[in-house]
Design a protein around this motif. Structure first.
Motif, mmCIF file in Angstrom:
data_model
loop_
_atom_site.group_PDB
_atom_site.id
_atom_site.type_symbol
_atom_site.label_atom_id
_atom_site.label_comp_id
_atom_site.label_asym_id
_atom_site.label_seq_id
_atom_site.Cartn_x
_atom_site.Cartn_y
_atom_site.Cartn_z
ATOM 1 N N ASP A 42 -61.273 19.416 -2.038
ATOM 2 C CA ASP A 42 -59.949 19.613 -1.978
ATOM 3 C C ASP A 42 -59.299 19.547 -3.414
ATOM 4 O O ASP A 42 -58.610 18.322 -3.400
ATOM 5 C CB ASP A 42 -59.145 18.750 -0.965
ATOM 6 N N ALA A 43 -59.327 20.330 -4.252
ATOM 7 C CA ALA A 43 -58.686 20.392 -5.482
ATOM 8 C C ALA A 43 -57.565 21.596 -5.661
ATOM 9 O O ALA A 43 -57.843 22.679 -5.255
ATOM 10 C CB ALA A 43 -59.753 20.548 -6.453
ATOM 11 N N VAL A 44 -56.460 21.221 -6.454
ATOM 12 C CA VAL A 44 -55.390 22.011 -6.426
ATOM 13 C C VAL A 44 -54.625 21.748 -7.730
ATOM 14 O O VAL A 44 -55.251 20.863 -8.501
ATOM 15 C CB VAL A 44 -54.225 21.852 -5.419
ATOM 16 N N LYS A 45 -54.209 22.782 -8.254
ATOM 17 C CA LYS A 45 -53.385 22.646 -9.693
ATOM 18 C C LYS A 45 -52.367 21.993 -9.462
ATOM 19 O O LYS A 45 -51.310 22.220 -8.672
ATOM 20 C CB LYS A 45 -53.069 24.180 -10.243
ATOM 21 N N LEU A 46 -52.052 21.002 -10.579
ATOM 22 C CA LEU A 46 -50.894 20.047 -10.492
ATOM 23 C C LEU A 46 -49.664 21.022 -10.990
ATOM 24 O O LEU A 46 -49.781 21.576 -11.932
ATOM 25 C CB LEU A 46 -50.934 18.979 -11.343
ATOM 26 N N PRO A 47 -48.617 21.208 -10.171
ATOM 27 C CA PRO A 47 -47.492 22.064 -10.566
ATOM 28 C C PRO A 47 -46.965 21.309 -11.943
ATOM 29 O O PRO A 47 -47.022 20.099 -12.310
ATOM 30 C CB PRO A 47 -46.400 21.794 -9.462
ATOM 31 N N GLU A 48 -46.182 22.247 -12.557
ATOM 32 C CA GLU A 48 -45.551 21.914 -13.909
ATOM 33 C C GLU A 48 -44.190 21.167 -13.487
ATOM 34 O O GLU A 48 -43.558 21.346 -12.445
ATOM 35 C CB GLU A 48 -45.213 23.260 -14.772
ATOM 36 N N PHE A 49 -43.869 20.379 -14.603
ATOM 37 C CA PHE A 49 -42.416 19.687 -14.152
ATOM 38 C C PHE A 49 -41.339 20.418 -13.665
ATOM 39 O O PHE A 49 -40.257 19.790 -12.859
ATOM 40 C CB PHE A 49 -42.074 18.769 -15.634
ATOM 41 N N ASP A 50 -41.013 21.606 -14.047
ATOM 42 C CA ASP A 50 -40.097 22.515 -13.846
ATOM 43 C C ASP A 50 -40.337 23.363 -12.626
ATOM 44 O O ASP A 50 -39.641 24.362 -12.301
ATOM 45 C CB ASP A 50 -39.734 23.280 -14.891
ATOM 46 N N ALA A 51 -41.364 23.080 -11.847
ATOM 47 C CA ALA A 51 -41.700 23.939 -10.742
ATOM 48 C C ALA A 51 -40.812 23.724 -9.423
ATOM 49 O O ALA A 51 -39.995 22.646 -9.361
ATOM 50 C CB ALA A 51 -43.123 23.490 -10.261
ATOM 51 N N PRO A 52 -40.485 24.384 -8.762
ATOM 52 C CA PRO A 52 -39.522 24.320 -7.480
ATOM 53 C C PRO A 52 -40.169 23.244 -6.817
ATOM 54 O O PRO A 52 -41.298 23.078 -6.527
ATOM 55 C CB PRO A 52 -39.458 25.713 -6.806
ATOM 56 N N PHE A 56 -44.217 21.047 -4.940
ATOM 57 C CA PHE A 56 -44.552 19.632 -4.878
ATOM 58 C C PHE A 56 -44.594 19.188 -3.293
ATOM 59 O O PHE A 56 -45.330 18.572 -2.830
ATOM 60 C CB PHE A 56 -43.761 18.660 -5.480
ATOM 61 N N GLN A 57 -43.897 20.036 -2.397
ATOM 62 C CA GLN A 57 -43.951 19.576 -1.211
ATOM 63 C C GLN A 57 -45.151 20.112 -0.487
ATOM 64 O O GLN A 57 -45.892 19.459 0.479
ATOM 65 C CB GLN A 57 -42.742 20.355 -0.338
ATOM 66 N N ALA A 58 -45.568 21.424 -1.143
ATOM 67 C CA ALA A 58 -46.991 21.784 -0.433
ATOM 68 C C ALA A 58 -48.079 20.972 -0.814
ATOM 69 O O ALA A 58 -49.221 20.657 -0.084
ATOM 70 C CB ALA A 58 -47.282 23.167 -1.249
ATOM 71 N N LEU A 59 -48.056 20.140 -1.974
ATOM 72 C CA LEU A 59 -48.991 19.172 -2.233
ATOM 73 C C LEU A 59 -49.222 18.048 -1.158
ATOM 74 O O LEU A 59 -50.199 17.573 -1.089
ATOM 75 C CB LEU A 59 -48.943 18.580 -3.544
ATOM 76 N N MET A 60 -48.037 17.854 -0.472
ATOM 77 C CA MET A 60 -47.969 16.729 0.437
ATOM 78 C C MET A 60 -48.694 17.042 1.903
ATOM 79 O O MET A 60 -48.600 16.176 2.427
ATOM 80 C CB MET A 60 -46.723 16.148 0.432
ATOM 81 N N ARG A 61 -49.010 18.232 1.999
ATOM 82 C CA ARG A 61 -49.338 18.535 3.264
ATOM 83 C C ARG A 61 -50.863 17.686 3.555
ATOM 84 O O ARG A 61 -51.797 17.570 2.979
ATOM 85 C CB ARG A 61 -49.920 20.066 3.474
ATOM 86 N N ASP A 62 -50.696 16.835 5.097
ATOM 87 C CA ASP A 62 -51.685 16.171 5.241
ATOM 88 C C ASP A 62 -51.932 14.887 4.534
ATOM 89 O O ASP A 62 -53.014 14.046 4.798
ATOM 90 C CB ASP A 62 -52.900 16.785 5.620
ATOM 91 N N ILE A 63 -50.943 14.494 3.530
ATOM 92 C CA ILE A 63 -51.361 13.574 2.743
ATOM 93 C C ILE A 63 -50.513 12.208 3.288
ATOM 94 O O ILE A 63 -49.321 12.421 3.748
ATOM 95 C CB ILE A 63 -50.759 13.795 1.433
ATOM 96 N N THR A 64 -51.218 11.035 3.069
ATOM 97 C CA THR A 64 -50.878 9.841 3.640
ATOM 98 C C THR A 64 -50.046 8.917 2.295
ATOM 99 O O THR A 64 -49.119 8.213 2.380
ATOM 100 C CB THR A 64 -51.853 8.840 4.226
ATOM 101 N N HIS A 65 -50.953 8.900 1.271
ATOM 102 C CA HIS A 65 -50.747 8.153 0.026
ATOM 103 C C HIS A 65 -50.807 8.824 -1.029
ATOM 104 O O HIS A 65 -51.739 9.942 -1.114
ATOM 105 C CB HIS A 65 -51.711 6.921 -0.010
ATOM 106 N N ALA A 88 -41.681 11.583 -16.677
ATOM 107 C CA ALA A 88 -40.337 11.202 -15.891
ATOM 108 C C ALA A 88 -40.094 12.262 -15.019
ATOM 109 O O ALA A 88 -39.904 12.211 -13.569
ATOM 110 C CB ALA A 88 -39.205 11.038 -16.674
ATOM 111 N N THR A 89 -39.686 13.508 -15.324
ATOM 112 C CA THR A 89 -39.274 14.710 -14.697
ATOM 113 C C THR A 89 -40.490 15.038 -13.443
ATOM 114 O O THR A 89 -40.108 15.095 -12.217
ATOM 115 C CB THR A 89 -38.891 15.839 -15.469
ATOM 116 N N LEU A 90 -41.621 15.084 -13.912
ATOM 117 C CA LEU A 90 -42.754 15.542 -12.941
ATOM 118 C C LEU A 90 -42.747 14.416 -12.071
ATOM 119 O O LEU A 90 -42.999 14.840 -10.968
ATOM 120 C CB LEU A 90 -43.757 15.787 -13.581
ATOM 121 N N THR A 91 -42.805 13.151 -12.545
ATOM 122 C CA THR A 91 -42.860 11.880 -11.483
ATOM 123 C C THR A 91 -41.925 11.909 -10.445
ATOM 124 O O THR A 91 -41.946 11.797 -9.197
ATOM 125 C CB THR A 91 -42.893 10.693 -12.230
ATOM 126 N N ALA A 92 -40.608 12.164 -10.849
ATOM 127 C CA ALA A 92 -39.651 12.300 -9.955
ATOM 128 C C ALA A 92 -39.780 13.444 -8.809
ATOM 129 O O ALA A 92 -39.445 12.998 -8.023
ATOM 130 C CB ALA A 92 -38.277 12.562 -10.795
#
Length: 317
Positions: A42-52, A56-65, A88-92
């Motif tokens: 289950d490997a995906v590309k990390l979005p860029e900091f300025d992605a919509p 980032f919400q799509a990354l969280m599908r079925d994620i607990t931690h 900072a921005t990507l982390t936020a």
């Protein structure tokens, strides 16, 4: 439970992935280079900091931690804007999506550079007032702030784990420089005064294990933790351990510290002197009080790391 690990192909991230798998967690790996990962995973590309936000919400599908290891590190030459974007921005963006959709914890891998610059001498704990002195440090501190802001309604579910210099296969930066110095084959005599500083270090495996520990233990999280191996070591002992692993001896000469400091000051290198002679000791007492155990075999590990490089078993990244 499924854990999202960002920076999954990185220095610490790949160790986190392995430890989580051993502990029985499902893992989703996010990386800027997902092609380096097993295509069956289950490997995906990390979005860029300025992605919509939706990316980032799509990354969280079925994620607990979430364990957020991805970063632009201080071994890279980059502008302050680049550091802030990556750290900072990507982390936020990631923290906001996780706080909204993931029910579990968010572990942000930070750095003692978020607290103090390389020339700072003293002990660094969770109570040390943050005073970052470089672009990297300021960006990591901003990442801490934005993580905790995102979890304002769930403050015990997020933490910033501040790490010292990390050693291990593929290490870069100052420790890699010290190991190259240790690998000079000729008899080496170093001025003791220039390497009198004391440093806290941490192995890559121990850093990853600490992140997994914070993820899985039942006690609520504090906003910040400081971790390191124990005890802190003189820089001369660090070089000596590397030289021992390469099969060489180390000699220290007695050039007066005042003379060296004066020469470097005249050469406009006083900051370099302050950095190499500073004593920076991390205090992991808070983690220890909560049941965490530090690694205590640092010199042996540094010696073995140099042996592996010499034999060709370990290769620089």
């Amino acid at each position: 439970m499924k854990v999202l690990v960002t920076g999954a192909t990185g220095f610490i991230g790949r160790q986190v992935v392995n430890l989580l798998g051993e502990a029985g967690f499902e893992v989703r790996m996010a990386s800027r280079h997902p092609e380096r990962l097993d295509p069956a995973s289950d490997a995906v590309k990390l979005p860029e900091f300025d992605a919509p936000a939706g990316a980032f919400q799509a990354l969280m599908r079925d994620i607990t931690h979430v364990v957020h290891c991805a970063a632009l590190n201080n071994d890279r030459k980059a502008s302050e804007a680049d550091f802030l974007a990556a750290n900072a921005t990507l982390t936020a963006q990631l923290a906001r999506a996780a706080a909204a959709q993931a029910s579990g914890r968010f572990i942000y891998l930070s750095s003692i550079r978020a607290v103090a610059g390389p020339g700072f001498s003293g002990t660094i704990s969770e109570a040390t007032p943050p005073a970052p002195q470089c672009t990297y440090g300021r960006s990591k501190r901003e990442g801490e702030i934005r993580t905790l802001e995102a979890y304002a309604s769930r403050p015990t579910d997020a933490t910033a784990l501040r790490l010292p210099s990390i050693y291990g296969e593929g290490m870069k930066g100052n420790l890699a420089t010290l190991m190259r110095l240790g690998g000079i084959p000729m008899a080496l005599s170093l001025p003791a005064a220039a390497f009198s500083g004391v440093r806290s270090l941490m192995s890559c495996e121990a850093a990853a294990r600490t992140a997994v520990y914070l993820l899985s233990r039942p006690r609520p999280l504090r906003p910040v933790y400081v971790a390191c191996d124990l005890p802190p070591l003189p820089v001369s002992a660090i070089i000596g351990a590397f030289r021992n692993g390469f099969g060489y001896s180390l000699r220290l000469s007695r050039v007066p510290a005042g003379l060296m400091r004066a020469v470097l000051t005249l050469l406009c290198k006083r900051k370099a002197w302050d950095a190499i002679t500073a004593t920076q000791i991390c205090d992991p007492s808070l983690l220890v009080s909560e049941g965490w155990a530090p690694r205590t075999d640092t010199l042996e590990q540094l010696t073995e790391l140099a042996r592996r490089y010499k034999s060709g078993v370990a290769q620089p990244r």
